[in-house]
Scaffold this motif. Structure first.
Motif, PDB file in Angstrom:
ATOM      1  N   LYS A  73       1.915  -3.041   6.056  1.00 26.27           N
ATOM      2  CA  LYS A  73       1.464  -3.139   4.666  1.00 26.27           C
ATOM      3  C   LYS A  73       0.780  -1.820   4.240  1.00 26.27           C
ATOM      4  N   MET A  74      -0.097  -1.332   5.120  1.00 30.59           N
ATOM      5  CA  MET A  74      -0.799  -0.068   4.863  1.00 30.59           C
ATOM      6  C   MET A  74       0.202   1.085   4.741  1.00 30.59           C
ATOM      7  N   ALA A  75       1.186   1.120   5.636  1.00 29.56           N
ATOM      8  CA  ALA A  75       2.208   2.181   5.639  1.00 29.56           C
ATOM      9  C   ALA A  75       3.000   2.155   4.341  1.00 29.56           C
ATOM     10  N   SER A  76       3.282   0.958   3.860  1.00 28.27           N
ATOM     11  CA  SER A  76       4.040   0.806   2.623  1.00 28.27           C
ATOM     12  C   SER A  76       3.215   1.295   1.421  1.00 28.27           C
ATOM     13  N   LEU A  77       1.942   0.944   1.385  1.00 29.70           N
ATOM     14  CA  LEU A  77       1.054   1.438   0.321  1.00 29.70           C
ATOM     15  C   LEU A  77       0.953   2.962   0.372  1.00 29.70           C
ATOM     16  N   TYR A  78       0.820   3.493   1.575  1.00 32.26           N
ATOM     17  CA  TYR A  78       0.689   4.945   1.730  1.00 32.26           C
ATOM     18  C   TYR A  78       1.942   5.650   1.216  1.00 32.26           C
ATOM     19  N   LYS A  79       3.107   5.123   1.613  1.00 31.53           N
ATOM     20  CA  LYS A  79       4.380   5.730   1.205  1.00 31.53           C
ATOM     21  C   LYS A  79       4.528   5.702  -0.326  1.00 31.53           C
ATOM     22  N   ASP A  80       4.257   4.566  -0.923  1.00 34.03           N
ATOM     23  CA  ASP A  80       4.380   4.449  -2.388  1.00 34.03           C
ATOM     24  C   ASP A  80       3.437   5.438  -3.080  1.00 34.03           C
ATOM     25  N   ALA A  81       2.201   5.517  -2.584  1.00 37.05           N
ATOM     26  CA  ALA A  81       1.199   6.383  -3.214  1.00 37.05           C
ATOM     27  C   ALA A  81       1.569   7.851  -3.036  1.00 37.05           C
ATOM     28  N   VAL A 169      -4.116   3.541  -5.229  1.00 40.35           N
ATOM     29  CA  VAL A 169      -3.934   2.414  -4.308  1.00 40.35           C
ATOM     30  C   VAL A 169      -5.234   1.950  -3.663  1.00 40.35           C
ATOM     31  N   LEU A 170      -6.332   2.666  -3.947  1.00 43.68           N
ATOM     32  CA  LEU A 170      -7.589   2.334  -3.258  1.00 43.68           C
ATOM     33  C   LEU A 170      -8.019   0.890  -3.492  1.00 43.68           C
ATOM     34  N   GLU A 171      -7.914   0.429  -4.746  1.00 38.61           N
ATOM     35  CA  GLU A 171      -8.364  -0.932  -5.033  1.00 38.61           C
ATOM     36  C   GLU A 171      -7.563  -1.967  -4.240  1.00 38.61           C
ATOM     37  N   ARG A 172      -6.238  -1.706  -4.121  1.00 39.84           N
ATOM     38  CA  ARG A 172      -5.403  -2.632  -3.354  1.00 39.84           C
ATOM     39  C   ARG A 172      -5.796  -2.632  -1.872  1.00 39.84           C
ATOM     40  N   VAL A 173      -6.111  -1.432  -1.361  1.00 41.41           N
ATOM     41  CA  VAL A 173      -6.545  -1.331   0.042  1.00 41.41           C
ATOM     42  C   VAL A 173      -7.876  -2.070   0.231  1.00 41.41           C
ATOM     43  N   LEU A 185     -13.619   4.715   0.815  1.00 42.90           N
ATOM     44  CA  LEU A 185     -12.793   5.306   1.874  1.00 42.90           C
ATOM     45  C   LEU A 185     -12.856   6.824   1.813  1.00 42.90           C
ATOM     46  N   HIS A 186     -13.175   7.458   2.957  1.00 42.79           N
ATOM     47  CA  HIS A 186     -13.050   8.910   3.048  1.00 42.79           C
ATOM     48  C   HIS A 186     -11.649   9.301   3.478  1.00 42.79           C
ATOM     49  N   LEU A 187     -11.215   8.792   4.613  1.00 42.15           N
ATOM     50  CA  LEU A 187      -9.924   9.193   5.160  1.00 42.15           C
ATOM     51  C   LEU A 187      -9.279   8.021   5.892  1.00 42.15           C
ATOM     52  N   MET A 188      -7.955   8.086   5.961  1.00 46.07           N
ATOM     53  CA  MET A 188      -7.169   7.149   6.768  1.00 46.07           C
ATOM     54  C   MET A 188      -6.578   7.950   7.920  1.00 46.07           C
ATOM     55  N   ILE A 189      -6.746   7.454   9.135  1.00 43.00           N
ATOM     56  CA  ILE A 189      -6.285   8.195  10.315  1.00 43.00           C
ATOM     57  C   ILE A 189      -5.310   7.353  11.121  1.00 43.00           C
TER      58      ILE A 189
ATOM     59  N   GLU B 210     -21.092  -3.332  15.565  1.00 41.57           N
ATOM     60  CA  GLU B 210     -21.617  -3.544  14.201  1.00 41.57           C
ATOM     61  C   GLU B 210     -21.007  -2.592  13.176  1.00 41.57           C
ATOM     62  N   THR B 211     -20.428  -1.500  13.631  1.00 39.83           N
ATOM     63  CA  THR B 211     -19.952  -0.487  12.685  1.00 39.83           C
ATOM     64  C   THR B 211     -18.430  -0.355  12.670  1.00 39.83           C
ATOM     65  N   VAL B 212     -17.765  -1.023  13.616  1.00 37.40           N
ATOM     66  CA  VAL B 212     -16.292  -1.004  13.661  1.00 37.40           C
ATOM     67  C   VAL B 212     -15.795  -2.435  13.525  1.00 37.40           C
ATOM     68  N   PHE B 213     -14.820  -2.630  12.635  1.00 37.50           N
ATOM     69  CA  PHE B 213     -14.250  -3.959  12.424  1.00 37.50           C
ATOM     70  C   PHE B 213     -12.773  -3.954  12.818  1.00 37.50           C
ATOM     71  N   LEU B 214     -12.253  -5.099  13.222  1.00 39.20           N
ATOM     72  CA  LEU B 214     -10.850  -5.162  13.641  1.00 39.20           C
ATOM     73  C   LEU B 214      -9.986  -5.808  12.564  1.00 39.20           C
ATOM     74  N   ASN B 215      -9.123  -5.045  11.975  1.00 36.06           N
ATOM     75  CA  ASN B 215      -8.102  -5.519  11.026  1.00 36.06           C
ATOM     76  C   ASN B 215      -8.626  -5.982   9.667  1.00 36.06           C
ATOM     77  N   HIS B 216      -9.920  -6.230   9.534  1.00 35.82           N
ATOM     78  CA  HIS B 216     -10.502  -6.681   8.273  1.00 35.82           C
ATOM     79  C   HIS B 216     -12.003  -6.450   8.316  1.00 35.82           C
TER      80      HIS B 216
END
Lengths: 224, 224
Positions: A73-81, A169-173, A185-189, B210-216
């Motif tokens: 889902k994240m990859a798809s949002l990233y690609k579209d954006a 896309v930030l709001e959707r994320v 969000l600062h960065l996606m890694i 406390e500072t890292v969450f998994l998937n959500h």
């Protein structure tokens, strides 16, 4: 889990200099994603939070995405954006529209097309307000942790690259991952195993004799 | 100097994990500053520029201050600005005004008072405009290099701490070092040998559970 309990021995297989001088932004991942062992992800995140931050206020929060459906889902949002931005800026709609000499953009486009191949994704957040309630850019308290994270990944043979998400896309994320008010969000890694065994290596940079000055802007360093 | 010519072997004396898990912000330096060998400063700056940056545009520029008169001038500006900020925020005029339980502020005040003890200072700049002429915050292209710089310093036994300069003194700093229009300071990083041989060690942080969450956001990691 207390900080003292963390065993960081698995990060000691490589000497420090070799890690730093072979970290490269990885844009091509194995076609079939291999999961990263959770103990590797843990020590990577422990390494991240060791980095300095302003006044030890520790604003950084991370969402570690390992679930395949959420990665896709994240990859798809990233690609579209990614394509939306290039459509706006240059009118491009696909890889064939990118001039052949735009090598950085071509490899960035390929990354956007294949983001679903990564093994995990880390979303790195700061907070939009400081303790005085003022708007704040706390990049200097979040980005050092991201750099530690990427170096630790490289020490384990895991590739990464810091990427930005288009504001559209930030709001959707934020909705997708339940990000609360006041966090941003600062960065996606993305994290994953490189397609090529020769992917790591010395990054291409301007010589430090051009980017570092001694005692005054423009004055040459002794090694120039 | 081509990038390939750099010998980073002196950074390999420590394994990677030991560097990352013992980097601490150093606020107390030896009373008599010892110069850092120029070959150490060079490899520290080479390590810095290896860090990733957006699109390899490499906006980061560094002024490396080793001249004692300039270090003392910078230290004096830093000290004045530090106290000006605390006077504005809390009405404090000296160390005796700081409550004893404000440990972080007390050690920051001591750093401000003794900044002239450091062996070198690095000023790290980005540029205020991107190639489209838009105002830009390029912290994500400068701060990773600063983190590499501080880790490389630590690998050589050299302490550091990322510090911000009060906006009031920025113009004076820009004048002093001939900083051109369009460049702006992200952080100032003092470098020096710690007063205590036990200065490096595990930093105090919130547990990653406390500072890292998994998937959500809010969902526990498996090691919690």
């Amino acid at each position: 889990v207390s900080a003292a309990a963390i065993d960081h021995a698995r990060l000691n297989a490589m000497p420090f200099g070799d890690v730093v001088f072979s970290q490269r932004s990885i844009r091509r991942y194995r076609p079939e994603p291999v999961p990263i062992p959770m103990e590797d992800l843990q020590v990577i995140m422990e390494a991240a939070v060791r980095a300095p931050n302003g006044g030890n206020a520790q604003p950084a929060r991370f969402v570690l995405i390992t679930d395949r459906a959420r990665i896709e889902k994240m990859a798809s949002l990233y690609k579209d954006a990614w394509w939306a931005k290039r459509r706006d800026e240059y009118g491009w709609r696909g890889i064939d529209d990118i001039p052949a000499d735009e090598k950085n953009l071509l490899s960035a486009a390929r990354l956007a097309e294949t983001m679903d191949r990564v093994s995990a994704i880390v979303l790195a957040f700061g907070r939009a307000r400081n303790r005085f309630g003022q708007a704040e850019n706390d990049a200097t308290s979040v980005v050092p942790a991201i750099q530690n994270l990427m170096l630790a990944a490289r020490a384990l043979g895991i590739g990464s690259i810091p990427t930005r998400l288009h504001p559209d896309v930030l709001e959707r994320v934020y909705d997708l991952f339940g990000v609360p008010e006041g966090a941003y969000l600062h960065l996606m890694i993305p994290l994953g195993y490189p397609a090529s065994p020769r992917a790591f290596g010395l990054s291409r940079r301007l010589p430090t004799s051009e980017t570092v000055f001694l005692n005054h802007w423009g004055d040459a360093v002794p090694w120039a």
